[in-house]
Motif scaffolding. Structure first.
Motif, short mmCIF file in Angstrom:
data_model
loop_
_atom_site.label_atom_id
_atom_site.label_comp_id
_atom_site.label_asym_id
_atom_site.label_seq_id
_atom_site.Cartn_x
_atom_site.Cartn_y
_atom_site.Cartn_z
N MET A 78 0.55 10.14 -8.10
CA MET A 78 0.09 9.21 -7.06
C MET A 78 0.93 9.35 -5.80
SD MET A 78 -2.11 7.59 -9.06
CE MET A 78 -2.54 6.06 -8.24
N GLY A 79 0.39 8.82 -4.71
CA GLY A 79 1.15 8.62 -3.50
C GLY A 79 1.52 7.15 -3.39
N ILE A 80 2.02 6.75 -2.24
CA ILE A 80 2.42 5.35 -2.07
C ILE A 80 1.30 4.51 -1.47
CG2 ILE A 80 4.87 5.88 -1.90
CD1 ILE A 80 4.62 5.60 1.13
N ASP A 81 0.19 5.14 -1.07
CA ASP A 81 -0.92 4.39 -0.50
C ASP A 81 -1.74 3.74 -1.61
OD1 ASP A 81 -3.74 3.98 0.74
OD2 ASP A 81 -2.45 4.42 2.44
N PRO A 82 -2.19 2.50 -1.44
CA PRO A 82 -2.89 1.79 -2.52
C PRO A 82 -4.39 2.08 -2.61
CG PRO A 82 -2.62 0.31 -0.68
CD PRO A 82 -1.91 1.59 -0.29
N ASP A 83 -4.89 3.01 -1.82
CA ASP A 83 -6.33 3.30 -1.84
C ASP A 83 -6.69 4.09 -3.10
OD1 ASP A 83 -8.99 3.69 -1.18
OD2 ASP A 83 -8.56 5.45 0.06
N LEU A 84 -7.42 3.45 -4.01
CA LEU A 84 -7.81 4.09 -5.28
C LEU A 84 -9.33 4.29 -5.36
CD1 LEU A 84 -5.52 2.17 -7.80
CD2 LEU A 84 -5.08 4.32 -6.62
N TYR A 85 -9.96 4.39 -4.21
CA TYR A 85 -11.43 4.50 -4.14
C TYR A 85 -11.96 5.65 -4.99
CZ TYR A 85 -16.06 4.90 -1.96
OH TYR A 85 -17.41 4.98 -1.73
N ILE A 117 -11.58 -2.90 -4.13
CA ILE A 117 -11.21 -1.54 -3.69
C ILE A 117 -11.57 -1.35 -2.22
CG2 ILE A 117 -11.82 0.90 -3.94
CD1 ILE A 117 -12.09 0.26 -7.02
N ILE A 118 -12.75 -1.83 -1.83
CA ILE A 118 -13.15 -1.73 -0.42
C ILE A 118 -12.26 -2.60 0.46
CG2 ILE A 118 -15.01 -2.20 1.22
CD1 ILE A 118 -15.48 0.24 -0.56
N LYS A 119 -11.95 -3.82 0.00
CA LYS A 119 -11.08 -4.70 0.78
C LYS A 119 -9.69 -4.08 0.96
CE LYS A 119 -13.18 -9.21 -0.04
NZ LYS A 119 -13.05 -10.54 -0.68
N ILE A 120 -9.17 -3.44 -0.08
CA ILE A 120 -7.85 -2.83 -0.02
C ILE A 120 -7.82 -1.73 1.04
CG2 ILE A 120 -6.24 -1.33 -1.28
CD1 ILE A 120 -7.08 -2.98 -3.82
N ARG A 121 -8.85 -0.89 1.07
CA ARG A 121 -8.83 0.23 2.02
C ARG A 121 -9.20 -0.21 3.43
NH1 ARG A 121 -13.37 4.75 1.33
NH2 ARG A 121 -11.48 5.85 0.80
N GLN A 122 -9.66 -1.48 3.60
CA GLN A 122 -9.99 -1.98 4.93
C GLN A 122 -8.98 -2.99 5.44
OE1 GLN A 122 -14.03 -3.46 4.88
NE2 GLN A 122 -14.91 -1.42 4.83
N ASP A 155 -3.36 -6.06 6.86
CA ASP A 155 -2.30 -7.04 6.63
C ASP A 155 -1.68 -6.76 5.27
OD1 ASP A 155 -1.14 -9.55 5.48
OD2 ASP A 155 -1.76 -10.41 7.39
N ARG A 156 -0.41 -6.39 5.26
CA ARG A 156 0.23 -5.93 4.02
C ARG A 156 0.24 -7.00 2.94
NH1 ARG A 156 3.29 -1.77 2.31
NH2 ARG A 156 4.95 -2.17 0.81
N LYS A 157 0.50 -8.26 3.30
CA LYS A 157 0.55 -9.32 2.29
C LYS A 157 -0.82 -9.52 1.64
CE LYS A 157 4.45 -11.95 4.16
NZ LYS A 157 4.89 -13.26 4.73
N LYS A 158 -1.87 -9.49 2.44
CA LYS A 158 -3.21 -9.62 1.88
C LYS A 158 -3.55 -8.43 1.00
CE LYS A 158 -5.28 -12.39 5.61
NZ LYS A 158 -6.34 -12.41 6.66
N GLN A 159 -3.13 -7.26 1.46
CA GLN A 159 -3.42 -6.04 0.70
C GLN A 159 -2.73 -6.07 -0.67
OE1 GLN A 159 -1.89 -2.17 2.14
NE2 GLN A 159 -4.03 -1.55 2.32
N THR A 181 -4.41 -5.82 -4.36
CA THR A 181 -4.07 -4.79 -5.35
C THR A 181 -3.65 -5.42 -6.67
OG1 THR A 181 -1.74 -4.61 -4.65
CG2 THR A 181 -3.33 -3.16 -3.56
N ARG A 182 -2.93 -6.52 -6.60
CA ARG A 182 -2.48 -7.16 -7.84
C ARG A 182 -3.64 -7.77 -8.60
NH1 ARG A 182 3.71 -9.39 -6.95
NH2 ARG A 182 4.52 -7.39 -6.20
N LYS A 183 -4.63 -8.26 -7.88
CA LYS A 183 -5.83 -8.76 -8.54
C LYS A 183 -6.61 -7.60 -9.17
CE LYS A 183 -8.82 -11.82 -9.83
NZ LYS A 183 -8.49 -12.75 -10.93
N LEU A 184 -6.72 -6.49 -8.45
CA LEU A 184 -7.40 -5.32 -8.99
C LEU A 184 -6.68 -4.82 -10.24
CD1 LEU A 184 -9.60 -3.13 -8.74
CD2 LEU A 184 -8.00 -1.84 -7.30
N HIS A 185 -5.37 -4.82 -10.22
CA HIS A 185 -4.56 -4.45 -11.38
C HIS A 185 -4.96 -5.31 -12.59
CE1 HIS A 185 -0.23 -3.40 -12.90
NE2 HIS A 185 -1.00 -3.70 -13.92
N GLU A 186 -5.05 -6.62 -12.38
CA GLU A 186 -5.42 -7.53 -13.47
C GLU A 186 -6.81 -7.21 -14.04
OE1 GLU A 186 -5.28 -11.55 -12.16
OE2 GLU A 186 -3.15 -11.51 -11.64
#
Length: 572
Positions: free
Chosen positions: A451-458, A485-490, A493-497, A501-506
């Motif tokens: 992986m890289g450090i970017d959270p885009d897992l589309y 996934i779409i919200k993360i890549r759009q 705001d880092r805190k919102k992102q 991601t943590r919700k997607l993880h769950e």
């Protein structure tokens, strides 16, 4: 409402205009020969102070609701005759005349005086050409999804390039870290000349066919000399590198397939850097001859289940399969504690990973209860069956990775103890990809992601990426996950992102499309005589120890490395 309006910096009315656009239909003999006439009405261009992916929702609410839905893109598109099916024309119109569109813009200013290894200056034309080469379907680039959100790449002048997007896309900056290829070597005319010189058909000769792939040039600190397959790659330093030439005159990247031979070459001094195997770390990291660096890898190892198969459609079954495997024992005895448990799809050392999600417990009895709830019962012979059909499948992995093969056997035995009939097979890498993974022709698979450090897992998790050759080869589909996934890549705001991601993880953890196993620790060893050499403007020289960056990259200052004839002493 007030903060929403306060974010608007400028408004501009774009006048009506009429254009003709070439389009391609799937069944066309000559793609691009059909032209549509588009009559754009007056449009409003809004410039925002900061990115707001809810802007159009807020605006729609302000205008009374359903305002944008009242527009029909089809009203502004005219086709030449009835040759296009209505549904196809409607889809084309929606793409060509979007009712609303976010258009983030990046303007890159290039460093002047940077030259390719053949002396030609690097300019904005090379950036635009690289983008066009990636998007050209003839080149079959796997990176096309990274650039599909781009609307236009414009050259403003030789040292400035403007990137305009057709929607919000927060990974944008990271995607432009790719290597740039030289226009003057690989443009269409250059490829035509090469094809003719080699007796090839220019009409079917693409970038993939060029000898450039075996004899590349770039703008970096080292120049390519030779690539001898399965033996080494030879580089020499670039005396004209913009940051100054590196200290090393030559660099050899050696390919040594046998692990014992790698170790012996390192001990003998014919190799300066070495990646230690798990069982060697405790011993070699204490050896005074070497300096060592270690950390968590950016990635993980997993067991993936083909969710197109009836066997794996029930998440209770997938969860039970994970609960049957003792991952802690794998880490302790197979990996010598050089790994950590992982529970989801993001690198563990990033903020995007959700530390509150617990690992699946090792609980074979609980796994058996879950299988029972899903309808699987043991028959007289002790095997699980449902509606008269046995629970039977095959797990595969690639040849050449002994750790994965060992995990495959461990999982096979664990599942057999539950009463599941499991076959195991390992396959040569190219066959593994072409016959099984790319065609989704498997039951279960052991693989890993870097992986890289970017959270885009589309590409890995979005339900649109499940076609042959795409990366969501397990066929995972969840509309809530898709939305996140779409919200993360759009989201910018880092805190919102991070919250997304943590919700997607769950959600992915709850669905268990993978049994997430572990993330490995890496340990790199270097000869202690290798240090960083700093040369001040007055010519004075100082030496410093090599230190990794925050992301664990100990090679970051590689251009300033040098090997001394003695081991230096540094004060803490």
């Amino acid at each position: 409402g007030e903060s929403f309006l306060a974010n608007i910096q400028a408004l501009r009315i774009l006048p009506p205009t009429t254009v003709r656009r070439a389009v391609a239909l799937p069944a066309q003999a000559e793609p691009g020969k059909l032209f549509l006439t588009i009559t754009y009405p007056e449009r409003v261009q809004v410039t925002l102070a900061r990115v707001d992916q809810e802007f159009f929702s807020s605006l729609d609410h302000l205008l009374g609701g359903n305002y944008f839905a009242s527009f029909s893109p089809l009203d502004y598109v005219t086709a030449p005759g009835p040759s296009i099916p209505p549904a196809t024309l409607s889809r084309l119109a929606a793409d060509l005349v979007p009712v609303q569109e976010h258009n983030p813009v990046i303007i890159f200013t290039l460093r002047r005086g940077v030259r390719f290894h053949d002396g030609v200056e690097f300019t904005a034309q090379d950036v635009q050409f690289t983008y066009e080469a990636i998007m050209d379907p003839r080149n079959l680039s796997p990176r096309r999804p990274d650039y599909e959100p781009v609307k236009a790449v414009e050259i403003l002048d030789p040292y400035r390039v403007k990137i305009t997007y057709k929607r919000l896309y927060s990974p944008a900056f990271g995607t432009w870290m790719m290597g740039i290829i030289p226009y003057h070597r690989l443009n269409r005319e250059a490829l035509r000349r090469e094809a003719e010189a080699r007796g090839k058909d220019p009409a079917h000769f693409t970038l993939r066919d060029s000898t450039f792939n075996r004899h590349p040039i770039g703008t970096g600190p080292f120049k390519f000399v030779e690539w001898k397959s399965d033996e080494y790659i030879h580089l020499v330093r670039n005396e004209d590198y913009w940051e100054g030439p590196p200290h090393y005159k030559e660099f050899f990247y050696r390919i040594i397939p046998d692990l014992l031979s790698q170790e012996m070459a390192f001990y003998a001094g014919s190799v300066d850097a070495y990646s230690a195997q798990a069982h060697q770390v405790a011993r070699l990291s204490q050896d005074p001859r070497y300096q060592h660096f270690s950390g968590l890898s950016y990635g993980y190892t997993y067991i993936g289940y083909n969710m197109r198969r009836e066997l794996f459609r029930d998440k209770r079954v997938r969860k039970a399969l994970g609960m049957a495997i003792n991952v802690e024992e794998i880490i302790r005895y197979l990996l010598y504690n050089q790994a950590e448990r992982i529970t989801g799809p993001f690198p563990k050392q990033t903020e995007y990973y959700n530390p509150d999600v617990p690992p699946l417990p090792y609980d074979p009895e609980g796994a058996l209860r879950l299988l029972g709830e899903a309808g699987w019962k043991r028959n007289q012979e002790g095997w699980l069956e449902k509606d008269g059909k046995p629970f039977k499948f095959t797990i595969i992995t690639n040849n050449g990775n002994e750790i994965r093969k060992a995990i495959m056997v461990i999982a096979q035995n664990a599942w057999r103890r539950l009463g599941i009939q499991v076959e195991a097979d390992s396959v040569e890498w190219t066959v593994f990809l072409s016959k099984y993974i790319n065609k989704a022709n498997f039951d279960a698979v052991i693989l890993g992601w870097s992986m890289g450090i970017d959270p885009d897992l589309y590409q890995i998790w979005h339900s649109s990426q499940t076609d042959p050759g795409e990366l969501n080869f397990v066929g995972y589909q969840n509309p809530v996950a898709d939305d996140l996934i779409i919200k993360i890549r759009q989201e910018y705001d880092r805190k919102k992102q991070i919250a997304y991601t943590r919700k997607l993880h769950e959600i992915i953890y709850e669905d268990q499309p993978y049994t997430f196993l572990y993330v490995r620790k890496w340990t790199a060893l270097l000869d202690r005589k290798i240090v960083i050499k700093r040369v001040a403007p007055d010519g004075s020289v100082t030496y410093e120890p090599i230190r990794p960056t925050k992301t664990g990259n100990y090679r970051f200052y590689f251009n300033q490395w040098i090997k001394l004839d003695h081991v230096p002493q540094f004060t803490p």
